[in-house]
Design an enzyme around this catalytic site. Structure first.
Site, short mmCIF file in Angstrom:
data_model
loop_
_atom_site.label_atom_id
_atom_site.label_comp_id
_atom_site.label_asym_id
_atom_site.label_seq_id
_atom_site.Cartn_x
_atom_site.Cartn_y
_atom_site.Cartn_z
N GLY A 56 -10.85 50.79 -12.38
CA GLY A 56 -10.08 51.94 -12.86
C GLY A 56 -11.06 52.89 -13.53
O GLY A 56 -12.21 53.00 -13.12
N ILE B 3 -12.54 52.84 -16.58
CA ILE B 3 -13.70 52.26 -17.27
C ILE B 3 -14.64 51.62 -16.24
O ILE B 3 -15.86 51.79 -16.30
CB ILE B 3 -13.25 51.22 -18.33
CG1 ILE B 3 -12.33 51.88 -19.37
CG2 ILE B 3 -14.47 50.61 -19.03
CD1 ILE B 3 -11.67 50.92 -20.35
N ARG C 143 -6.10 45.50 -6.91
CA ARG C 143 -4.91 45.28 -6.07
C ARG C 143 -4.88 46.32 -4.94
O ARG C 143 -4.56 46.03 -3.82
CB ARG C 143 -3.63 45.39 -6.90
CG ARG C 143 -3.20 44.03 -7.42
CD ARG C 143 -2.01 44.16 -8.29
NE ARG C 143 -2.28 45.10 -9.38
CZ ARG C 143 -1.46 45.34 -10.39
NH1 ARG C 143 -0.30 44.73 -10.45
NH2 ARG C 143 -1.78 46.18 -11.34
N THR D 277 -15.75 43.22 -21.07
CA THR D 277 -15.47 44.15 -22.17
C THR D 277 -13.98 44.50 -22.17
O THR D 277 -13.58 45.46 -22.82
CB THR D 277 -16.29 45.46 -22.03
OG1 THR D 277 -16.03 46.01 -20.74
CG2 THR D 277 -17.77 45.23 -22.21
N ARG E 241 -10.62 42.03 -21.99
CA ARG E 241 -9.87 41.17 -22.90
C ARG E 241 -10.37 39.74 -22.76
O ARG E 241 -10.58 39.25 -21.63
CB ARG E 241 -8.36 41.20 -22.58
CG ARG E 241 -7.63 42.47 -23.00
CD ARG E 241 -7.54 42.62 -24.53
NE ARG E 241 -6.82 43.83 -24.93
CZ ARG E 241 -7.40 45.01 -25.19
NH1 ARG E 241 -8.70 45.15 -25.09
NH2 ARG E 241 -6.65 46.04 -25.56
N GLU F 133 -10.31 36.04 -30.91
CA GLU F 133 -11.07 36.99 -31.72
C GLU F 133 -10.53 36.89 -33.14
O GLU F 133 -9.31 36.80 -33.30
CB GLU F 133 -10.88 38.42 -31.20
CG GLU F 133 -11.61 38.65 -29.90
CD GLU F 133 -11.46 40.07 -29.36
OE1 GLU F 133 -10.95 40.96 -30.08
OE2 GLU F 133 -11.83 40.28 -28.21
N HIS G 193 -16.00 43.22 -30.23
CA HIS G 193 -14.98 44.14 -29.70
C HIS G 193 -15.22 45.57 -30.20
O HIS G 193 -14.37 46.17 -30.86
CB HIS G 193 -13.57 43.65 -30.07
CG HIS G 193 -12.50 44.19 -29.15
ND1 HIS G 193 -11.38 43.47 -28.80
CD2 HIS G 193 -12.38 45.38 -28.52
CE1 HIS G 193 -10.61 44.20 -27.99
NE2 HIS G 193 -11.21 45.37 -27.82
N ILE G 194 -16.40 46.11 -29.84
CA ILE G 194 -16.76 47.47 -30.29
C ILE G 194 -16.78 48.45 -29.13
O ILE G 194 -17.36 49.54 -29.24
CB ILE G 194 -18.15 47.49 -30.97
CG1 ILE G 194 -19.23 46.93 -30.02
CG2 ILE G 194 -18.14 46.76 -32.29
CD1 ILE G 194 -20.56 47.59 -30.17
N GLY G 195 -16.13 48.10 -28.01
CA GLY G 195 -16.19 48.95 -26.81
C GLY G 195 -15.99 50.42 -27.09
O GLY G 195 -16.74 51.27 -26.62
#
Ligand code: DGY
Length: 323
Positions: A153, A155, A176, A234, A236, A265, A284-286
């Site tokens: 998608g 990202i 998909r 990055t 989940r 987390e 989790h600093i994306g």
């Protein structure tokens, strides 16, 4: 009109809310609100701006008076969307604005893992920069290698662009549905999940956490990957099985991993992944850049303002609520 905000967010969005005449109540304690506290806090609010707080059916049933719920994230796996739609509550998220920052994080983890950078940095701090050995500390080069994108998608596309332009990497992806734009722009090729596993030198995860994607990167999947492969997540932590990933790395089934998301987390300090040379972990600093967090707070505020005016949200997750 009043909005309850579950964490301190950047000023850009708060200003928009104030300028729109909306009263702001912020949760400033550095701990997650309990469900009971969240329900109590929302009783006299008209809107909720949720920064990672779980919005489940029980919460929604107790707060059906809310006119809008804005998320300070693109992901909405912590929200019961069908329940919100049944209750007529529009939910908004922050798509697009965090794609580049999150892709940068994936790229950083890929490069850091390929050269064992986090581990070697820690080694120096422990006084272990010793005798030079030409065969020690060897990494893997990325030029001309194959990137496999699980979930191409917004990202995933940014990550694919970075890898194509920096290292001329060949791009494979599994979605998909096909992504003709990425195919035209980057020469990306759709492959089956098994082909993605078998052919990727770097496999990067950019899909949402759903019942279909939960735990798909498990022992069986890692066993189909190259022994030299690097796994990057990055998206989940729930999309990979962390025990299976640890085993795959320990047993040399895959070469390395870079994680910005873990399961659970926060990751515990004694997690064996933190001491592996070929593993890089971030908390989790994306989306954690000044520019992106400002943009996220603005989008969340725009969703709140539109929802409180009774207008369609600019970024709705459940547009079917308007049917
Ligand atoms: C998102 O926006 O979904 C990021 O992962 C932050 O949670």
């Amino acid at each position: 009109m009043k909005v309850f905000i579950t964490r301190v967010i950047s000023e850009a969005g708060l200003k928009l809310l104030r300028d729109a005449g909306i009263d702001i109540v912020e949760w400033k304690e550095k701990r997650q609100l309990s469900k009971e506290e969240l329900i109590a806090a929302c009783q006299d609010a008209d809107a909720l701006l949720s920064v990672g707080s779980k919005v489940d059916r029980e919460f929604l049933a107790a707060c059906k008076h809310l006119k809008v719920i804005a998320l300070h994230s693109v992901g909405y796996d912590h929200v019961d969307i069908p329940a919100a739609t049944e209750l007529g509550i529009p939910i908004g998220n922050t798509p697009g604005v965090l794609s580049a920052a999150t892709a940068d994080t994936a790229f950083l983890l890929m490069l850091a893992t390929s050269r064992k950078a986090f581990y070697l940095h820690k080694s120096i701090a422990k006084g272990n920069w010793g005798f030079f050995e030409p065969t020690a500390n060897l990494g893997i080069e990325l030029r001309g290698k194959t990137l496999g994108v699980f979930g191409l998608g917004k990202i995933g596309l940014e990550m694919a662009r970075c890898c194509k332009h920096a290292y001329g990497m060949k791009i494979l992806y599994h979605n998909r549905s096909t992504n003709p734009d990425a195919e035209a722009e980057l020469g990306a090729t759709w492959v089956s999940f098994d082909e993605l596993l078998a052919q990727s030198d770097v496999l990067t995860v950019h899909t949402a956490l759903t019942p279909e994607t939960e735990g798909v990167f498990n022992a069986a999947a890692f066993a189909k990957m190259k022994q030299t492969a690097i796994f990057i997540n990055t998206a989940r932590g729930g999309i990979h099985d962390e025990a299976d990933l640890t085993n795959a790395l320990e047993a040399g089934i895959i070469w390395g991993a870079g994680l910005d998301v873990t399961n659970p987390e926060p990751m515990k300090a004694d997690n064996p992944l933190l001491n592996m040379p070929n593993v890089s972990v971030l908390p989790h600093i994306g989306s954690a850049t000044v520019e992106t967090r400002n943009a996220m707070s603005v989008l969340a505020a725009e969703n709140i303002i539109a929802g409180l005016k009774g207008e369609q949200l600019p970024h709705p997750v459940n547009p079917e609520v308007y049917d």
